[in-house]
Write an enzyme that holds these catalytic residues in place. Structure first.
Site, PDB file in Angstrom:
ATOM      1  N   TYR A 179       0.823  -1.214   0.000  1.00 29.78           N
ATOM      2  CA  TYR A 179       0.000   0.000   0.000  1.00 29.78           C
ATOM      3  C   TYR A 179       0.860   1.268   0.000  1.00 29.78           C
ATOM      4  O   TYR A 179       0.655   2.165  -0.834  1.00 29.78           O
ATOM      5  CB  TYR A 179      -0.931  -0.004   1.205  1.00 29.78           C
ATOM      6  N   LYS A 196       1.131   4.303  -2.993  1.00 28.64           N
ATOM      7  CA  LYS A 196       0.748   5.703  -2.853  1.00 28.64           C
ATOM      8  C   LYS A 196       1.924   6.633  -3.140  1.00 28.64           C
ATOM      9  O   LYS A 196       1.738   7.739  -3.666  1.00 28.64           O
ATOM     10  CB  LYS A 196       0.177   5.957  -1.450  1.00 28.64           C
TER      11      LYS A 196
END
Length: 255
Positions: free
Chosen positions: A178, A182
């Site tokens: 994750y 990002k």
């Protein structure tokens, strides 16, 4: 908002049937925009659009799976046929890879033991999906007098914040899927801004904060409305607004 005075303002939000995306749809509809509620599931998208219309907004459901370029192209074709242009694109759809667990419980994200298929799946949605949708919608955005693109990122995508051993995210398990996705999304945002600023297209990354949503098993402390506020602010920037930046509701977020 003077740029929007002479024509119908159209906003597309990916993953808008729930959470932050839906809250952003509600707020943009309240501003008088026509909101296109994008969702993978046709029924969920239509249910959300119906609820927005019941509340007085102008909303329509659009079937769109960001990991399927064919659906992105089809959505763009439908928007062109019905509206002829697009003013706002909010790339909100995203996944953690760990499912509905709090960040503290995401032990499957430890780099030394992470599953590569998970990493690929997260990047497919959070990075490649943004590129696919943005490229499909750019011809429509170029027809807008004030095109705006907002990529929903996270403080977890800040290298400055995540590399600080004493920082606010230091206590969380190291995220190998994750967090890098990002950070990559932030980099992609800057590259689009570099290309498109000459065309008046403003594109920025948004950090909604730690919001109470399914994605973190409702462990966040902000409401979805609070999280959506920065998305809406960046979606309605004036012509002199920033581009290629990373912002929370409190201001710039360090890269």
């Amino acid at each position: 908002m003077t740029e929007y005075a002479t024509h119908q303002t159209i906003a597309l939000i990916t993953g808008a049937n729930k959470g932050i995306g839906r809250a952003a749809a509600e707020q943009l509809a309240a501003l008088g925009m026509t909101v296109l509620v994008s969702a993978r599931d046709p029924r969920r998208g239509e249910d959300a659009a119906t609820a927005l219309r019941a509340a007085g907004g102008n909303a329509h459901a659009v079937v769109l799976d960001v990991t399927d370029q064919a659906t992105a192209r089809m959505a763009a074709q439908q928007i062109e046929e019905r509206f002829g242009h697009l003013d706002v694109l909010i790339n909100n759809a995203g996944i953690t890879g760990s499912g509905q667990v709090s960040p503290e419980g995401a032990h499957d994200q430890v780099p030394s033991s992470v599953d590569l298929d998970m990493v690929r799946a997260v990047f497919e949605t959070n990075v490649f999906g943004v590129i696919a949708v943005t490229n499909a919608m750019l011809p429509l955005l170029r027809r807008s007098p004030a095109p705006r693109i907002v990529n929903v990122s996270s403080a977890a995508g800040s290298l400055t914040i995540t590399s600080d051993p004493d920082g606010p995210l230091a206590a969380l398990p190291t995220s190998a899927a994750y967090t890098p996705s990002k950070a990559a999304l932030n980099a992609v945002t800057v590259q689009y801004a570099n290309e498109l600023r000459k065309n008046g297209i403003l594109i920025n990354a948004a950090d909604p904060g730690y919001v109470d949503t399914e994605i973190n098993d409702h462990s966040g402390y902000l409401t979805v409305a609070q999280g959506a506020a920065v998305l809406v602010r960046l979606a309605t920037l004036g012509a002199d607004g920033p581009t290629g930046g990373f912002f929370s509701e409190d201001g710039p977020v360090p890269w």
